[in-house]
Design a protein around this motif. Structure first.
Motif, mmCIF file in Angstrom:
data_model
loop_
_atom_site.group_PDB
_atom_site.id
_atom_site.type_symbol
_atom_site.label_atom_id
_atom_site.label_comp_id
_atom_site.label_asym_id
_atom_site.label_seq_id
_atom_site.Cartn_x
_atom_site.Cartn_y
_atom_site.Cartn_z
ATOM 1 N N GLU A 339 -14.202 -41.908 -56.147
ATOM 2 C CA GLU A 339 -14.903 -41.054 -56.921
ATOM 3 C C GLU A 339 -14.323 -41.229 -58.349
ATOM 4 O O GLU A 339 -13.133 -40.796 -58.456
ATOM 5 N N TYR A 340 -15.128 -41.504 -59.395
ATOM 6 C CA TYR A 340 -14.574 -41.556 -60.811
ATOM 7 C C TYR A 340 -15.478 -40.775 -61.488
ATOM 8 O O TYR A 340 -16.439 -41.224 -61.731
ATOM 9 N N TRP A 341 -15.007 -39.582 -62.239
ATOM 10 C CA TRP A 341 -15.518 -38.677 -62.988
ATOM 11 C C TRP A 341 -15.100 -39.092 -64.587
ATOM 12 O O TRP A 341 -14.220 -38.615 -64.723
ATOM 13 N N ALA A 342 -16.021 -39.472 -65.348
ATOM 14 C CA ALA A 342 -15.849 -39.801 -66.668
ATOM 15 C C ALA A 342 -16.624 -38.674 -67.734
ATOM 16 O O ALA A 342 -17.685 -38.645 -67.667
ATOM 17 N N ILE A 343 -15.880 -37.648 -68.130
ATOM 18 C CA ILE A 343 -16.579 -36.475 -68.778
ATOM 19 C C ILE A 343 -16.469 -36.570 -70.329
ATOM 20 O O ILE A 343 -15.394 -36.603 -70.817
ATOM 21 N N GLU A 344 -17.635 -36.803 -71.012
ATOM 22 C CA GLU A 344 -17.862 -36.613 -72.311
ATOM 23 C C GLU A 344 -17.451 -35.615 -73.097
ATOM 24 O O GLU A 344 -17.763 -34.148 -72.483
ATOM 25 N N GLY A 345 -16.620 -35.602 -74.264
ATOM 26 C CA GLY A 345 -16.170 -34.581 -75.280
ATOM 27 C C GLY A 345 -14.968 -33.627 -74.296
ATOM 28 O O GLY A 345 -14.528 -32.840 -75.223
ATOM 29 N N LEU A 346 -14.618 -34.183 -73.363
ATOM 30 C CA LEU A 346 -13.358 -33.404 -72.605
ATOM 31 C C LEU A 346 -11.889 -33.887 -73.055
ATOM 32 O O LEU A 346 -11.898 -35.217 -73.185
ATOM 33 N N GLY A 347 -11.142 -33.223 -73.776
ATOM 34 C CA GLY A 347 -9.756 -33.918 -74.153
ATOM 35 C C GLY A 347 -8.900 -33.775 -72.778
ATOM 36 O O GLY A 347 -9.378 -33.909 -71.636
ATOM 37 N N HIS A 348 -7.343 -33.618 -73.250
ATOM 38 C CA HIS A 348 -6.547 -33.556 -72.192
ATOM 39 C C HIS A 348 -6.506 -32.116 -71.407
ATOM 40 O O HIS A 348 -5.650 -31.502 -71.832
ATOM 41 N N ALA A 349 -7.357 -32.039 -70.708
ATOM 42 C CA ALA A 349 -7.415 -30.769 -69.859
ATOM 43 C C ALA A 349 -8.407 -30.660 -68.612
ATOM 44 O O ALA A 349 -8.976 -31.687 -68.447
ATOM 45 N N TRP A 350 -7.831 -29.875 -67.654
ATOM 46 C CA TRP A 350 -8.500 -29.876 -66.571
ATOM 47 C C TRP A 350 -9.783 -29.310 -66.708
ATOM 48 O O TRP A 350 -10.301 -28.239 -67.042
ATOM 49 N N SER A 351 -10.760 -30.160 -66.205
ATOM 50 C CA SER A 351 -12.176 -29.771 -66.331
ATOM 51 C C SER A 351 -12.630 -28.656 -65.595
ATOM 52 O O SER A 351 -12.454 -28.555 -64.408
ATOM 53 N N GLY A 352 -13.628 -27.603 -66.280
ATOM 54 C CA GLY A 352 -13.937 -26.474 -65.552
ATOM 55 C C GLY A 352 -12.950 -25.553 -65.399
ATOM 56 O O GLY A 352 -13.241 -24.533 -64.186
ATOM 57 N N GLY A 353 -11.681 -25.496 -65.700
ATOM 58 C CA GLY A 353 -10.639 -24.606 -65.675
ATOM 59 C C GLY A 353 -10.803 -23.352 -66.266
ATOM 60 O O GLY A 353 -11.743 -22.906 -66.698
ATOM 61 N N ASP A 354 -9.651 -22.424 -66.006
ATOM 62 C CA ASP A 354 -9.499 -21.164 -66.658
ATOM 63 C C ASP A 354 -8.806 -21.253 -67.947
ATOM 64 O O ASP A 354 -7.238 -21.544 -67.707
ATOM 65 N N PRO A 355 -9.231 -21.206 -69.174
ATOM 66 C CA PRO A 355 -8.440 -21.068 -70.439
ATOM 67 C C PRO A 355 -7.170 -20.428 -70.411
ATOM 68 O O PRO A 355 -6.254 -20.378 -71.344
ATOM 69 N N GLU A 356 -7.336 -19.481 -69.592
ATOM 70 C CA GLU A 356 -5.988 -18.541 -69.307
ATOM 71 C C GLU A 356 -4.711 -19.159 -68.907
ATOM 72 O O GLU A 356 -3.612 -18.866 -69.291
ATOM 73 N N GLY A 357 -5.200 -20.509 -68.411
ATOM 74 C CA GLY A 357 -3.688 -21.415 -68.133
ATOM 75 C C GLY A 357 -3.736 -22.461 -69.166
ATOM 76 O O GLY A 357 -5.019 -22.657 -69.824
#
Length: 383
Positions: A339-357
Motif C-alpha cells: 500500500e502506498y499513501w501519497a498525502i496532499e499538503g502534508l510536510g515531513h510529519a506523521w499523518s494524523g498524529g498528535d502535535p504534542e509530539g
C-alpha cells in the motif's frame, strides 16, 4: 559555488568516515555561508503544523541544516556547540493495568535503551508486537505521543517497542541509515534493533508470526533496512516519510537522495530479495525527504515480490482535512501486499498524529491506525 560545494561535500564525507563530525559540519557550513557572513544565530520557533518545533536559521543555511540533521551532522555555533538539541520527552499517559517500561539491550554491536508499552488487556495469550523506530531529534516517548500508537495498542491488545538511538552513535539521535556498516544483517544498528525485538519476544508472550517494524524519516529508512536484512523476523513493514534500503552509502549521497536527485543503488537494492508486506506513507509537500523516495520504495517492493502480485487499484479520497491517493497491490488471493499513501499538503510529519509530539501533524489520514489495520487485520484476513 558548485565546485566549492562539491569539494566541501567530498571533504565532509572523508571527515565523517574518520568520525570527525564537528569538523565535517564546519567544512560544509563554511562552503554554504555567503562571503563575509558569520554563522547564523538560531532562534526557537513557535510550534506550527505540519512542521514540528525546531530551530530556524536564515536561508540558505536553514535548509542546509535540515539535511545536516538527517545525515547526523548538527550545525555548530561559534563555540563549536550544536545548534540543534534533542527535544524533551512529553508526558506519557498510562491507563490502569497497562505498563510503559524502560529496558536496555546489550549486543556485540553495542547497547541501546528502549521502551515497551504493554496494554492492560495483555493477559497470558500470545500478542502481536510492533517495533517503532523514531526519527532524528526524537526519542521513544516523543514518538509514542506523536504517533498515538500506545492508544491503538490499548484498543487492539498488542505490544509496542520503541528502541532509542544513542546520541553517542549519532549526535542528532538519527538512525544511521546511510552508513554501510549499519545496512547489513548481524552488524551495527540492524543487529541492535533485531536484538531489542528478540528481547521483547523473550520477556513477553509474543506471536512470532505477527511481529512488525515501522518508522518515521530516518527511522523509516532503518525500518526498510530491517525488512531487507531480517525478513524472517518481521511479517510486515511500515515506512513513513522514509527512504529505500541502501539509498545512500555516505553523507554526500544521503544529501542527494533526500533531495530526490538519485535513487537507490542497484548493488544495495539487490539485498532486498525476500518479499515482505509493505505500507508506505509520504507527504506530497515533504521538503526534507523528497516524495520520489516513496516511489523508490514502491519500486523496490514490487521487485521483491517478483511475480506474486496480481492486481493493482488506486483510490482517491480525503481524511482529516487532507486529500490522498492510495495505491493497493494484492496477490492472486486478493490479499494486500503493498500500500502506498501519497498525502496532499502534508510536510515531513506523521499523518494524523498528535502535535504534542514532534514531527506529527493532526491532519490527514491516521497513519498509525492504517498501519495497524494493514499489519493485523489485513493479515488476519489472509489466513
Amino acid at each position: 559555488m558548485k565546485n566549492i560545494l562539491t569539494s566541501a561535500l567530498n571533504k565532509a564525507t572523508q571527515l565523517t568516515r574518520e568520525q570527525n563530525l564537528a569538523e565535517a559540519t564546519r567544512v560544509l557550513m563554511r562552503a554554504l555561508t555567503p562571503h563575509g557572513a558569520g554563522p547564523a544565530t538560531p532562534q526557537p520557533a513557535a510550534h506550527a503544523e505540519p512542521h514540528p518545533p525546531t530551530f530556524r536559521v536564515r536561508r540558505p543555511l536553514g535548509e542546509t541544516l535540515e539535511l545536516l540533521r538527517h545525515a547526523g551532522l548538527p550545525g555548530l555555533d561559534q563555540s563549536g556547540a550544536p545548534l540543534i538539541t534533542l527535544r524533551k520527552a512529553p508526558k506519557i499517559d498510562v491507563p490502569p493495568g497497562a505498563a510503559y517500561l524502560a529496558r536496555s539491550h546489550v549486543g556485540p554491536a553495542g547497547a541501546r535503551d528502549y521502551k515497551v508499552y504493554a496494554p492492560s488487556s495483555l493477559g497470558n495469550s500470545e500478542r502481536p508486537l510492533i517495533v517503532m523506530l523514531h526519527g532524528c531529534t526524537q526519542n521513544p516517548d516523543d514518538f509514542a505521543v506523536g504517533s498515538r500508537m500506545n492508544a491503538l495498542a490499548e484498543e487492539h491488545g498488542f505490544l509496542v517497542a520503541y528502541p532509542a538511538q544513542s546520541t553517542k552513535a549519532n549526535q542528532m539521535g538519527c538512525w544511521n541509515w546511510f552508513n554501510p556498516g549499519d545496512q547489513t544483517r548481524e552488524k551495527g544498528e540492524p543487529s541492535l534493533i533485531a536484538g531489542v525485538t528478540r528481547a521483547v519476544m523473550a520477556e513477553w508472550r509474543v506471536d512470532e508470526s505477527r511481529v512488525y517494524v515501522a518508522g518515521l524519516s530516518a527511522g523509516g529508512a532503518m525500518a526498510a533496512t530491517m525488512a531487507a536484512t531480517y525478513p524472517e523476523l518481521y511479517a510486515a513493514v511500515g515506512i513513513h516519510s522514509g527512504l529505500a534500503h541502501g539509498s545512500a552509502g555516505d553523507v554526500a549521497s544521503a544529501f542527494a537522495v533526500m533531495s530526490g536527485k538519485v535513487g537507490p543503488s542497484a548493488a544495495r537494492a539487490s539485498l532486498s530479495r525476500d518479499s515482505m508486506r509493505t505500507i508506505i506513507f509520504h507527504g506530497a509537500a515533504d521538503q526534507k525527504v523528497h516524495p520520489i523516495n516513496a516511489e523508490n520504495i514502491v519500486a523496490m517492493a514490487r521487485r521483491s515480490h517478483a511475480g506474486a502480485l496480481s492486481r493493482e487499484t488506486r483510490e482517491i479520497g480525503s481524511a482529516g482535512g487532507r486529500d490522498y491517493s492510495r495505491t493497493i497491490v494484492t496477490d492472486a488471493r486478493g490479499a494486500p501486499q503493498l500500500e502506498y499513501w501519497a498525502i496532499e499538503g502534508l510536510g515531513h510529519a506523521w499523518s494524523g498524529g498528535d502535535p504534542e509530539g514532534s514531527f506529527a501533524d493532526r491532519h490527514g489520514p491516521d497513519a498509525s491506525r492504517e498501519m495497524v489495520r494493514f499489519f493485523l487485520l489485513d493479515a488476519a484476513r489472509e489466513e
